[in-house]
Design a protein around this motif. Structure first.
Motif, PDB file in Angstrom:
ATOM      1  N   GLU A  89      -6.503  -8.201   0.815  1.00  0.00           N
ATOM      2  CA  GLU A  89      -7.134  -8.713  -0.407  1.00  0.00           C
ATOM      3  C   GLU A  89      -7.415 -10.204  -0.295  1.00  0.00           C
ATOM      4  O   GLU A  89      -8.457 -10.693  -0.743  1.00  0.00           O
ATOM      5  CB  GLU A  89      -6.230  -8.428  -1.615  1.00  0.00           C
ATOM      6  CG  GLU A  89      -6.131  -6.961  -1.989  1.00  0.00           C
ATOM      7  CD  GLU A  89      -7.493  -6.328  -2.221  1.00  0.00           C
ATOM      8  OE1 GLU A  89      -8.303  -6.925  -2.965  1.00  0.00           O
ATOM      9  OE2 GLU A  89      -7.750  -5.256  -1.661  1.00  0.00           O
ATOM     10  N   LYS A 104      -1.014  -0.771  -4.315  1.00  0.00           N
ATOM     11  CA  LYS A 104      -0.856  -1.565  -3.110  1.00  0.00           C
ATOM     12  C   LYS A 104      -0.289  -0.804  -1.923  1.00  0.00           C
ATOM     13  O   LYS A 104      -0.223  -1.340  -0.820  1.00  0.00           O
ATOM     14  CB  LYS A 104       0.025  -2.780  -3.407  1.00  0.00           C
ATOM     15  CG  LYS A 104       1.445  -2.428  -3.861  1.00  0.00           C
ATOM     16  CD  LYS A 104       2.205  -3.693  -4.189  1.00  0.00           C
ATOM     17  CE  LYS A 104       3.609  -3.384  -4.693  1.00  0.00           C
ATOM     18  NZ  LYS A 104       4.357  -4.599  -5.004  1.00  0.00           N
ATOM     19  N   TYR A 105       0.134   0.457  -2.119  1.00  0.00           N
ATOM     20  CA  TYR A 105       0.688   1.223  -1.020  1.00  0.00           C
ATOM     21  C   TYR A 105      -0.214   2.389  -0.623  1.00  0.00           C
ATOM     22  O   TYR A 105       0.251   3.361  -0.033  1.00  0.00           O
ATOM     23  CB  TYR A 105       2.072   1.763  -1.410  1.00  0.00           C
ATOM     24  CG  TYR A 105       3.055   0.687  -1.807  1.00  0.00           C
ATOM     25  CD1 TYR A 105       3.494  -0.255  -0.888  1.00  0.00           C
ATOM     26  CD2 TYR A 105       3.537   0.614  -3.102  1.00  0.00           C
ATOM     27  CE1 TYR A 105       4.391  -1.248  -1.244  1.00  0.00           C
ATOM     28  CE2 TYR A 105       4.438  -0.371  -3.470  1.00  0.00           C
ATOM     29  CZ  TYR A 105       4.863  -1.290  -2.538  1.00  0.00           C
ATOM     30  OH  TYR A 105       5.742  -2.260  -2.895  1.00  0.00           O
ATOM     31  N   ASP A 106      -1.499   2.305  -0.929  1.00  0.00           N
ATOM     32  CA  ASP A 106      -2.416   3.420  -0.726  1.00  0.00           C
ATOM     33  C   ASP A 106      -2.284   4.112   0.620  1.00  0.00           C
ATOM     34  O   ASP A 106      -2.211   5.317   0.706  1.00  0.00           O
ATOM     35  CB  ASP A 106      -3.866   2.942  -0.874  1.00  0.00           C
ATOM     36  CG  ASP A 106      -4.286   2.927  -2.329  1.00  0.00           C
ATOM     37  OD1 ASP A 106      -3.512   3.386  -3.171  1.00  0.00           O
ATOM     38  OD2 ASP A 106      -5.383   2.447  -2.608  1.00  0.00           O
ATOM     39  N   THR A 107      -2.302   3.342   1.699  1.00  0.00           N
ATOM     40  CA  THR A 107      -2.460   3.938   3.016  1.00  0.00           C
ATOM     41  C   THR A 107      -1.222   4.620   3.562  1.00  0.00           C
ATOM     42  O   THR A 107      -1.298   5.281   4.584  1.00  0.00           O
ATOM     43  CB  THR A 107      -2.930   2.875   4.036  1.00  0.00           C
ATOM     44  OG1 THR A 107      -1.993   1.801   4.041  1.00  0.00           O
ATOM     45  CG2 THR A 107      -4.304   2.362   3.698  1.00  0.00           C
ATOM     46  N   GLU A 120       3.477  -2.013   4.320  1.00  0.00           N
ATOM     47  CA  GLU A 120       2.093  -1.717   3.962  1.00  0.00           C
ATOM     48  C   GLU A 120       1.644  -2.527   2.759  1.00  0.00           C
ATOM     49  O   GLU A 120       0.489  -2.962   2.672  1.00  0.00           O
ATOM     50  CB  GLU A 120       1.932  -0.226   3.677  1.00  0.00           C
ATOM     51  CG  GLU A 120       0.490   0.230   3.566  1.00  0.00           C
ATOM     52  CD  GLU A 120      -0.289  -0.022   4.842  1.00  0.00           C
ATOM     53  OE1 GLU A 120      -1.468  -0.406   4.722  1.00  0.00           O
ATOM     54  OE2 GLU A 120       0.270   0.135   5.941  1.00  0.00           O
ATOM     55  N   ARG A 145       0.715  -5.854   4.010  1.00  0.00           N
ATOM     56  CA  ARG A 145      -0.558  -5.809   4.744  1.00  0.00           C
ATOM     57  C   ARG A 145      -1.738  -5.734   3.782  1.00  0.00           C
ATOM     58  O   ARG A 145      -2.751  -6.432   3.958  1.00  0.00           O
ATOM     59  CB  ARG A 145      -0.566  -4.594   5.664  1.00  0.00           C
ATOM     60  CG  ARG A 145      -1.873  -4.407   6.440  1.00  0.00           C
ATOM     61  CD  ARG A 145      -1.782  -3.229   7.385  1.00  0.00           C
ATOM     62  NE  ARG A 145      -3.066  -2.970   7.979  1.00  0.00           N
ATOM     63  CZ  ARG A 145      -4.016  -2.230   7.415  1.00  0.00           C
ATOM     64  NH1 ARG A 145      -3.795  -1.680   6.219  1.00  0.00           N
ATOM     65  NH2 ARG A 145      -5.163  -2.014   8.018  1.00  0.00           N
ATOM     66  N   ASN A 146      -1.632  -4.894   2.751  1.00  0.00           N
ATOM     67  CA  ASN A 146      -2.725  -4.767   1.786  1.00  0.00           C
ATOM     68  C   ASN A 146      -2.956  -6.064   1.013  1.00  0.00           C
ATOM     69  O   ASN A 146      -4.088  -6.393   0.653  1.00  0.00           O
ATOM     70  CB  ASN A 146      -2.436  -3.623   0.816  1.00  0.00           C
ATOM     71  CG  ASN A 146      -2.624  -2.267   1.461  1.00  0.00           C
ATOM     72  OD1 ASN A 146      -3.207  -2.150   2.534  1.00  0.00           O
ATOM     73  ND2 ASN A 146      -2.121  -1.239   0.822  1.00  0.00           N
ATOM     74  N   LYS A 147      -1.873  -6.802   0.782  1.00  0.00           N
ATOM     75  CA  LYS A 147      -2.006  -8.102   0.123  1.00  0.00           C
ATOM     76  C   LYS A 147      -2.800  -9.060   1.005  1.00  0.00           C
ATOM     77  O   LYS A 147      -3.663  -9.798   0.532  1.00  0.00           O
ATOM     78  CB  LYS A 147      -0.620  -8.679  -0.171  1.00  0.00           C
ATOM     79  CG  LYS A 147      -0.654  -9.974  -0.960  1.00  0.00           C
ATOM     80  CD  LYS A 147       0.754 -10.449  -1.286  1.00  0.00           C
ATOM     81  CE  LYS A 147       0.722 -11.761  -2.076  1.00  0.00           C
ATOM     82  NZ  LYS A 147       2.088 -12.233  -2.394  1.00  0.00           N
TER      83      LYS A 147
END
Length: 268
Positions: free
Chosen positions: A237, A4-7, A229, A232-234
């Protein structure tokens, strides 16, 4: 990297680069500059790190480090594409390594050999380091303190045997690092985030509760960025799911608080 913290993981790991080059790879080097990783023919991954380095032997090379949190059966082909892009764009020979930090046992291949005759063959490979195979006792005897952020992911056998007590030992070790408060806080923040790759969140919260108060982890720039982040990714999705269900973009923007233009890009 697949979590979930890729970026923002590239920023998280950038401070570890010198220790990784020296300890993990054994490269005696002078890091000259960080190279652009905006490869037009390769999927953009923020966790990539590519450095132009001069080795102790005087060779100028590109060192490409990729962190991977899950087994990817296409990793070999992606790394090969990275290698060709590095050679084409910078005219440098790439030294490549994948650092595997996943919970599951490593099962990715890292080389390919095709031989159709003397003048028609391909031989390619790169190094894979499984952090879970690195011993806790080995790292803590060094002064590579930035690598202590990876302690919760190391020593898979001991981690499985000791369970929560292993994580508690990692936290205590980080708490006692002989560094100033700011550096110690950043290392603890990275360790706190990475621990969630192999431990349940409630366990991580409980084990890091004391050190979070003691080191004021909420003041860590790394921690704040990664938490933001993750949120944000959540939302992204959720937006993808709602798009599949046919919901209107304006309504999705209201629910997720994402910009409409960003939601539209998810349709591509």
């Amino acid at each position: 990297m697949g979590n979930k913290y890729d970026t923002t993981l590239k920023n998280m790991f950038s401070d570890l680069a010198d220790d990784i080059l020296s300890y993990f790879l054994g490269i005696q080097h002078v890091k000259m500059e960080e190279l652009s990783i905006e490869f037009p023919r390769v999927e953009t991954r923020e966790s990539d790190m590519v450095f132009k380095c001069t080795t102790s032997g005087g060779n100028v090379i590109a060192v490409h480090i990729e962190f991977q949190s899950d087994n990817d059966n296409k990793m070999l082909y992606r790394m090969l594409r990275y290698a060709t892009e590095i050679m084409e764009k910078y005219n440098l020979m790439p030294y490549q390594v994948v650092i595997y930090i996943g919970k599951s046992s490593l099962n990715m291949v890292n080389k390919i050999d095709f031989d159709f005759g003397k003048e028609n063959f391909l031989s390619y490979g790169y190094k894979i380091i499984d952090v879970g195979e690195i011993k806790f006792s080995e790292i803590i005897q060094t002064n590579y303190y930035e690598l202590f952020a990876l302690l919760p992911l190391m020593d898979k056998k001991k981690r499985q045997e000791e369970k929560e007590q292993y994580l508690k030992k990692c936290v205590e070790t980080i708490k006692n690092i002989p560094l100033d408060m700011e550096r110690k806080r950043e290392i603890a923040a990275r360790a706190r985030i990475l621990a969630e790759l192999v431990y349940k969140k409630d366990v991580v919260d409980r084990m890091f509760a004391e050190v979070m108060k003691m080191l004021r982890l909420e003041d860590s720039e790394t921690y704040r960025k990664l938490i933001k982040e993750g949120e944000r990714n959540k939302s992204i999705e959720i937006a993808k799911k709602l798009l599949k269900e046919g919901m209107d973009i304006d309504k999705i923007a209201q629910i997720t608080e994402l910009p409409k233009e960003e939601i539209k890009k998810l349709l591509n």
